[in-house]
Design a protein around this motif. Sequence first.
Motif, PDB file in Angstrom:
ATOM      1  N   ASN A 389      17.137 -13.423 -71.279  1.00 50.20           N
ATOM      2  CA  ASN A 389      15.813 -12.968 -71.685  1.00 50.20           C
ATOM      3  C   ASN A 389      15.590 -13.065 -73.180  1.00 50.20           C
ATOM      4  O   ASN A 389      14.461 -13.050 -73.647  1.00 50.20           O
ATOM      5  CB  ASN A 389      15.621 -11.502 -71.266  1.00 50.20           C
ATOM      6  CG  ASN A 389      15.660 -11.352 -69.763  1.00 50.20           C
ATOM      7  OD1 ASN A 389      15.218 -12.237 -69.047  1.00 50.20           O
ATOM      8  ND2 ASN A 389      16.188 -10.246 -69.297  1.00 50.20           N
ATOM      9  N   GLY A 413      20.890 -24.179 -71.670  1.00 45.37           N
ATOM     10  CA  GLY A 413      20.738 -22.757 -71.359  1.00 45.37           C
ATOM     11  C   GLY A 413      22.056 -22.025 -71.285  1.00 45.37           C
ATOM     12  O   GLY A 413      22.157 -20.965 -70.665  1.00 45.37           O
ATOM     13  N   LEU A 415      24.998 -19.667 -71.843  1.00 47.58           N
ATOM     14  CA  LEU A 415      25.447 -18.464 -72.526  1.00 47.58           C
ATOM     15  C   LEU A 415      26.800 -18.750 -73.170  1.00 47.58           C
ATOM     16  O   LEU A 415      27.532 -19.630 -72.710  1.00 47.58           O
ATOM     17  CB  LEU A 415      25.633 -17.318 -71.536  1.00 47.58           C
ATOM     18  CG  LEU A 415      24.386 -16.721 -70.886  1.00 47.58           C
ATOM     19  CD1 LEU A 415      24.812 -15.685 -69.871  1.00 47.58           C
ATOM     20  CD2 LEU A 415      23.455 -16.113 -71.907  1.00 47.58           C
ATOM     21  N   ASP A 440      23.758  -8.272 -73.985  1.00 46.50           N
ATOM     22  CA  ASP A 440      25.066  -7.647 -73.805  1.00 46.50           C
ATOM     23  C   ASP A 440      25.954  -8.498 -72.903  1.00 46.50           C
ATOM     24  O   ASP A 440      27.175  -8.341 -72.895  1.00 46.50           O
ATOM     25  CB  ASP A 440      24.925  -6.241 -73.235  1.00 46.50           C
ATOM     26  CG  ASP A 440      24.038  -6.207 -72.003  1.00 46.50           C
ATOM     27  OD1 ASP A 440      22.937  -6.772 -72.057  1.00 46.50           O
ATOM     28  OD2 ASP A 440      24.454  -5.627 -70.993  1.00 46.50           O
ATOM     29  N   GLY A 441      25.354  -9.433 -72.150  1.00 47.87           N
ATOM     30  CA  GLY A 441      26.157 -10.369 -71.367  1.00 47.87           C
ATOM     31  C   GLY A 441      26.697 -11.479 -72.249  1.00 47.87           C
ATOM     32  O   GLY A 441      27.902 -11.704 -72.336  1.00 47.87           O
ATOM     33  N   GLY A 442      25.789 -12.177 -72.935  1.00 47.63           N
ATOM     34  CA  GLY A 442      26.169 -13.333 -73.745  1.00 47.63           C
ATOM     35  C   GLY A 442      27.180 -13.008 -74.826  1.00 47.63           C
ATOM     36  O   GLY A 442      28.064 -13.802 -75.135  1.00 47.63           O
ATOM     37  N   ASP A 467      20.479  -4.426 -72.477  1.00 50.09           N
ATOM     38  CA  ASP A 467      19.758  -3.786 -71.371  1.00 50.09           C
ATOM     39  C   ASP A 467      20.731  -3.128 -70.391  1.00 50.09           C
ATOM     40  O   ASP A 467      20.374  -2.798 -69.267  1.00 50.09           O
ATOM     41  CB  ASP A 467      18.842  -4.772 -70.648  1.00 50.09           C
ATOM     42  CG  ASP A 467      19.594  -5.948 -70.049  1.00 50.09           C
ATOM     43  OD1 ASP A 467      20.841  -5.978 -70.157  1.00 50.09           O
ATOM     44  OD2 ASP A 467      18.945  -6.825 -69.476  1.00 50.09           O
ATOM     45  N   GLY A 471      26.010  -9.251 -68.468  1.00 48.18           N
ATOM     46  CA  GLY A 471      26.081 -10.584 -67.881  1.00 48.18           C
ATOM     47  C   GLY A 471      25.087 -10.850 -66.775  1.00 48.18           C
ATOM     48  O   GLY A 471      25.215 -11.810 -66.054  1.00 48.18           O
TER      49      GLY A 471
HETATM   50  C1  LIG Z   1      27.362 -20.344 -69.106  1.00 46.72           C
HETATM   51  C2  LIG Z   1      26.292 -19.584 -68.364  1.00 46.72           C
HETATM   52  N1  LIG Z   1      26.615 -18.849 -67.286  1.00 46.72           N
HETATM   53  C3  LIG Z   1      25.661 -18.189 -66.594  1.00 46.72           C
HETATM   54  C4  LIG Z   1      24.360 -18.290 -66.954  1.00 46.72           C
HETATM   55  C5  LIG Z   1      23.297 -17.630 -66.112  1.00 46.72           C
HETATM   56  N2  LIG Z   1      22.640 -16.534 -66.825  1.00 46.72           N
HETATM   57  C6  LIG Z   1      21.439 -16.674 -67.380  1.00 46.72           C
HETATM   58  S1  LIG Z   1      20.900 -15.298 -68.108  1.00 46.72           S
HETATM   59  C7  LIG Z   1      22.284 -14.456 -67.665  1.00 46.72           C
HETATM   60  C8  LIG Z   1      22.447 -13.036 -68.036  1.00 46.72           C
HETATM   61  C9  LIG Z   1      22.393 -12.842 -69.498  1.00 46.72           C
HETATM   62  O1  LIG Z   1      22.598 -11.505 -69.770  1.00 46.72           O
HETATM   63  P1  LIG Z   1      22.495 -10.999 -71.235  1.00 46.72           P
HETATM   64  O2  LIG Z   1      23.300 -11.869 -72.139  1.00 46.72           O
HETATM   65  O3  LIG Z   1      22.799  -9.556 -71.227  1.00 46.72           O
HETATM   66  O4  LIG Z   1      20.995 -11.264 -71.644  1.00 46.72           O
HETATM   67  P2  LIG Z   1      19.647 -10.698 -70.993  1.00 46.72           P
HETATM   68  O5  LIG Z   1      19.261 -11.657 -69.918  1.00 46.72           O
HETATM   69  O6  LIG Z   1      19.936  -9.344 -70.481  1.00 46.72           O
HETATM   70  O7  LIG Z   1      18.693 -10.718 -72.119  1.00 46.72           O
HETATM   71  C10 LIG Z   1      23.159 -15.256 -66.958  1.00 46.72           C
HETATM   72  C11 LIG Z   1      24.464 -14.797 -66.450  1.00 46.72           C
HETATM   73  C12 LIG Z   1      24.063 -19.063 -68.092  1.00 46.72           C
HETATM   74  N3  LIG Z   1      22.819 -19.222 -68.556  1.00 46.72           N
HETATM   75  N4  LIG Z   1      25.043 -19.689 -68.781  1.00 46.72           N
END
Ligand SMILES: Cc1ncc(C[n+]2csc(CCOP(=O)(O)OP(=O)(O)O)c2C)c(N)n1
Length: 665
Positions: A389, A413, A415, A440-442, A467, A471
């Motif tokens: 997001n 795209g 992460l 918090d995932g990335g 949030d 992940g």
């Molecule tokens: C290498 C990789 N694995 C999985 C994804 C799928 N993916 C897209 S958004 C997301 C979650 C991201 O979470 P966060 O970093 O917390 O960001 P938020 O969406 O909450 O802003 C995932 C797992 C991706 N884009 N890249």
Amino acid sequence: MTVQMDGGASIVGWLQAAGVENVFSVSGGPINSIYRACAKQGLPLIHARHEAAACFMAESASRVTGKAGCAVVTLGPGVTNAVTPALVATMAGTPMIIIGAHSGTRSFERGAGMSYDVLPVMKGVTKWAARCIDGNRLTEYLDIAWRKMWAGRPGPVFLEVPTDILSSAVDAASASTPLSAPPAPSKAGVTAADAEALRTLCSAARRPLLLLGDETFWDRSDRTQEVVDRHGLPFSTLRLARGIVDETQERFAGPGYTACNGALRRALAEADCILLVGHHFEFDLEFGDTLGPGTRVIQVASDTELLNRNRRADLAIAASPSSFFDVLADAPPMQPDSAWVSSILTDWATEWKSQRGEDDNTGVHPIVAVDAVTDAAPGNTIFVSSHGNVDFWADARLKFSEPGRYLRAGQSGSLGAEVPYGAGASFADPEAPVIVFVGDGGVGFHVSELDTAERYGRAFIIVVLDDQKWGRSRCPSTRVLAKPTRWTCRGATGPRSPKGSAARAICAATRDRSARQSRQPSPPASRPSCRCRCAASSVLTWPISLENADNEDDAMKIWKNGNATGITPPNHFGGLTVLDVVPFSGSNFSVQVSKAPKGGGGELHHHDDWSQVFHMISGEMTFDTGKERFKLSAGQAVLFEPGDPHYTINEADEESTYLVITVKQ
Ligand SMILES: Cc1ncc(C[n+]2csc(CCOP(=O)(O)OP(=O)(O)O)c2C)c(N)n1
């Protein structure tokens, strides 16, 4: 006299001559000779914690400096760890040299430790991948790699060298002596016929739109601003072109990303002449599918493969962007319809203002966080943003006055690039503050690279938009979201900031960190900071509010189907009403605001090809899937995928309000 050197020294000499400023790496015995040569010959070697991060850092350096980055990895899994960044660089069009070891030539096919034939894998994700088994041809192979890397659309290349070739003596005279920078690829100019056709199309244009893309970053022109001014062109910048022209000026029509730029979507539909420079109609431009029927497209690219991609151009010019700008800067001034141009620019300005969120009593809106950070950041700051997001917020809010100041993984795209991009940028431009926006995932993918920056005395700021869903994108990845949407700020003022003070806290933290960075750009610098933690809601909840839905002037256009406001949809009962339907025009995404009085609800049903998120705003609703029954209250949401049976009923005493977000599959 013949000077003796080993393969590693030969490679390092070539890299230095080619202008490589840092080598990013994770160690391994087979690449020791390259390490020795870096130390001896004075090429800085940055030892990362993971090969993927090392390669992301190299890519980041390339995007900041405009020169090719370089990573060196050991054999087998060292190379396969480089696969994702190589893919990211390929999709982003970033030049990068990855050098990987292989087992010694005498061990080929004998099952040596860590050895695997990874070349086919790297061939799949790079522009060119090869193995060199002759030390005296190493620099020749690197010359080939260089040409492949820069030809047409730039991209990563991979050279694999067996360890005994790296450590054995080579004849310096056999290297491309004297070690000098390989030649840059020549740039095609605009032909006289194309220049004439260009002038003809431009003279007829009344609603022109300039779209600046990736190639304008690699092929810089000092006449782009002149072109904008001379012809009065509104412009958008895409991906690597962010900041190629000053985006703080009034002719900037926002980022070239329709998902967060409604004014651009309108401009694409209404423009009668689109000048697309150094790019193709890619995903961010909705593949060109939304252009008006009479729109004339002038497309320019050095890489002819981009021309006519997804959308046939009326004039496809195979030339370098800089040569194109030379021609356009000398062409007779265009006569744009100034009312149309200013309405597009006003739309973008209005949209930009209306995106601004407010603090609320559950925490900090992500836009408040992004704005607070950027307000406090010095002008030369390099920003990194993530996917998920985060890029929706950052892409829309950030404006750049120079190129190479905005990094995101781009079309892939992916992460995981964020923290290494930040670290890499801090090496590539030690004078510039670096700020990473990441979820918090990335942040978790390569957070250990903070240690890398720390060891080399580099500092950068990470703003975690948290949030509290590690992940995962908050909305669609879980059926029932147990926690209410909450934006928290753990900034300089403590674990939770009261309403109104969070933005100031973020601002203060950013200023503090930026100041420390600029005071101590080189060792021993301050500890890289992860202190400023802010939280994001899901993008699905960002632009949607009851307030927006009632405001016709809002940038998000509100569609009311005749007297649809207040209707009771079929198969619903008890007074359930749909107040507003807010589609994102041209997309498959709509939002409706529903109110259900006590007893209001619908019958059990499903949708064949719709996913629906029900997000509670106030009150309580009971959801029934035919198998299970549960209640949701304000801030909670549930996802129904195509085919999932469901119905709702308000069993509480109070009226409830909720959003229904529908995505057609
Ligand atoms: C290498 C990789 N694995 C999985 C994804 C799928 N993916 C897209 S958004 C997301 C979650 C991201 O979470 P966060 O970093 O917390 O960001 P938020 O969406 O909450 O802003 C995932 C797992 C991706 N884009 N890249």
